[in-house]
Design an enzyme around this catalytic site. Structure first.
Site, mmCIF file in Angstrom:
data_model
loop_
_atom_site.group_PDB
_atom_site.id
_atom_site.type_symbol
_atom_site.label_atom_id
_atom_site.label_comp_id
_atom_site.label_asym_id
_atom_site.label_seq_id
_atom_site.Cartn_x
_atom_site.Cartn_y
_atom_site.Cartn_z
ATOM 1 N N LEU A 109 2.836 11.592 -8.034
ATOM 2 C CA LEU A 109 1.567 10.397 -8.214
ATOM 3 C C LEU A 109 2.318 9.172 -7.313
ATOM 4 O O LEU A 109 3.312 8.848 -7.748
ATOM 5 C CB LEU A 109 1.265 10.161 -9.398
ATOM 6 C CG LEU A 109 0.605 11.240 -10.276
ATOM 7 C CD1 LEU A 109 0.162 10.803 -11.435
ATOM 8 C CD2 LEU A 109 -0.384 11.793 -9.271
ATOM 9 N N CYS A 110 1.485 8.676 -6.349
ATOM 10 C CA CYS A 110 2.028 7.523 -5.573
ATOM 11 C C CYS A 110 3.410 7.760 -5.137
ATOM 12 O O CYS A 110 3.745 8.793 -4.566
ATOM 13 C CB CYS A 110 1.951 6.080 -6.558
ATOM 14 S SG CYS A 110 2.066 4.617 -5.552
ATOM 15 N N THR A 111 4.223 6.863 -5.474
ATOM 16 C CA THR A 111 5.854 6.636 -4.887
ATOM 17 C C THR A 111 6.759 7.829 -5.607
ATOM 18 O O THR A 111 7.939 7.932 -5.400
ATOM 19 C CB THR A 111 6.486 5.448 -5.190
ATOM 20 O OG1 THR A 111 6.424 5.009 -6.582
ATOM 21 C CG2 THR A 111 5.797 4.526 -4.199
ATOM 22 N N GLY A 112 6.121 8.751 -6.493
ATOM 23 C CA GLY A 112 6.702 9.711 -7.159
ATOM 24 C C GLY A 112 7.310 10.842 -6.046
ATOM 25 O O GLY A 112 7.905 11.550 -5.847
ATOM 26 N N ALA A 113 6.317 10.769 -4.669
ATOM 27 C CA ALA A 113 6.779 11.186 -3.417
ATOM 28 C C ALA A 113 8.310 11.352 -2.939
ATOM 29 O O ALA A 113 8.519 12.075 -2.428
ATOM 30 C CB ALA A 113 5.762 10.955 -2.183
#
Length: 322
Positions: A109-113
């Protein structure tokens, strides 16, 4: 049936919103929708209590070793990072990498990338992140094809979402893949998902349409849904309701929030989604069954409303079934 396990990996100073989304979608038991529901396990380096960026404390009963023991039927969710300027926690990266190697589905999710990219899971793949961080992700991990224009990317065993509310779209998509469109739509209604997210962003999630408490129109709406294959017009609907077309339009707007033909088109596309997911009917036949005329008309309206062509939409669910 066993509950599908969702392993939510949190770390100190994690943004609260991206933690709350999977907790709301997967952590709240909804046995009236599906029994069993998901088994959410919140995991951290040091089980006990993890402080979020907003100062709230999240109870974490499990360690990161749960990720290393993930099953093929498990989903690992990595919420937003505390700080993208810092390196991802090595133990979290290693645990996510091992979970993927064991066959678990990995979701960011979001900057978990950034965690997934550090683990090498996004190499050679298309992925997304909040547009603010897209350039940073692309420069730090040049092997990743970063697409900041979409809500989320489903690449089969690895899924990434854009920022903030797009994480809700992706989590709902996961429910849709696991439990089918009917359960996902019922859940979406409870979460009060908007029927449309503008911006031309690819959106596989079939969101709920406005419902009506107008008992005067209920019978007409039910009849219309049973007769979507017919070439219905406002005059047809008005005649059946014994109203003038102008009066029907006024009642329709008051009850559904939209004019009759827009509501009708959305219902036809919704039916097309269901047929693409659950049948092998060719596009020409689906267009007929939905009252959309020919295949070209189906492609036009489907891509405009859903965000992807019918063939790509079908491939997503075929891949999930496989």
């Amino acid at each position: 049936m066993r509950s599908r396990r969702v392993l939510l990996a949190v770390s100190d100073d994690v943004p609260i919103f991206e933690v709350a989304i999977p907790c709301e979608v997967f952590g709240r038991q909804r046995l009236d929708l599906m029994d069993p529901w998901y088994d959410l396990r919140v995991c951290a380096r040091d089980p006990g209590r993890t402080r979020t960026a907003a100062g709230f404390v999240v109870g974490t009963a499990y360690g990161l070793d749960q990720l290393s023991k993930a099953r093929k039927t498990d989903t690992v969710i990595v919420p937003a990072c505390a700080n993208v300027l810092e390196s991802s926690p090595p133990d979290l990266v290693a645990a996510v990498r091992k979970a993927h190697a064991r066959g678990a589905r990995i979701v960011s999710l979001c900057t978990g990338a950034f965690v997934l990219a550090e683990a090498g899971l996004l190499d050679g793949r298309r992925a997304t992140v909040h547009w603010i961080y897209a350039d940073r992700l692309a420069k730090r991990y040049p092997k990743v094809t970063v697409d900041p224009s979409v809500l989320y990317v489903d690449d089969g065993d690895v899924l990434t979402s854009a920022g903030v509310a797009a994480g809700l779209d992706l989590c709902l998509h996961v429910v849709r893949l696991d439990m089918g469109p009917r359960i996902a739509n019922l859940l979406a209604r409870r979460l009060v998902i908007s029927p449309h997210r503008p911006g031309g962003q690819a959106q596989y999630v079939q969101t709920p349409l406005p419902q009506t408490d107008d008992k005067g129109l209920a019978a007409l709406l039910d009849w219309t849904l049973r007769n979507l294959e017919r070439p219905l017009t406002i005059a047809d609907l008005a005649k059946r309701q014994r109203l003038t077309p102008r009066t029907l339009i006024r009642h329709f707007r008051a009850a559904t929030g939209m004019p009759p033909l827009k509501w009708l088109l959305l219902q036809r596309v919704q039916k097309a989604c269901s047929l693409l997911e659950s049948t092998r009917e060719p596009p020409t036949r689906i267009a007929e069954l939905c009252g959309l005329g020919g295949e070209a008309n189906l492609r036009h309206h489907f891509a405009r409303i859903v965000g992807v062509p019918p063939t790509e939409y079908r491939r997503t669910f075929e891949r999930a079934s496989a």
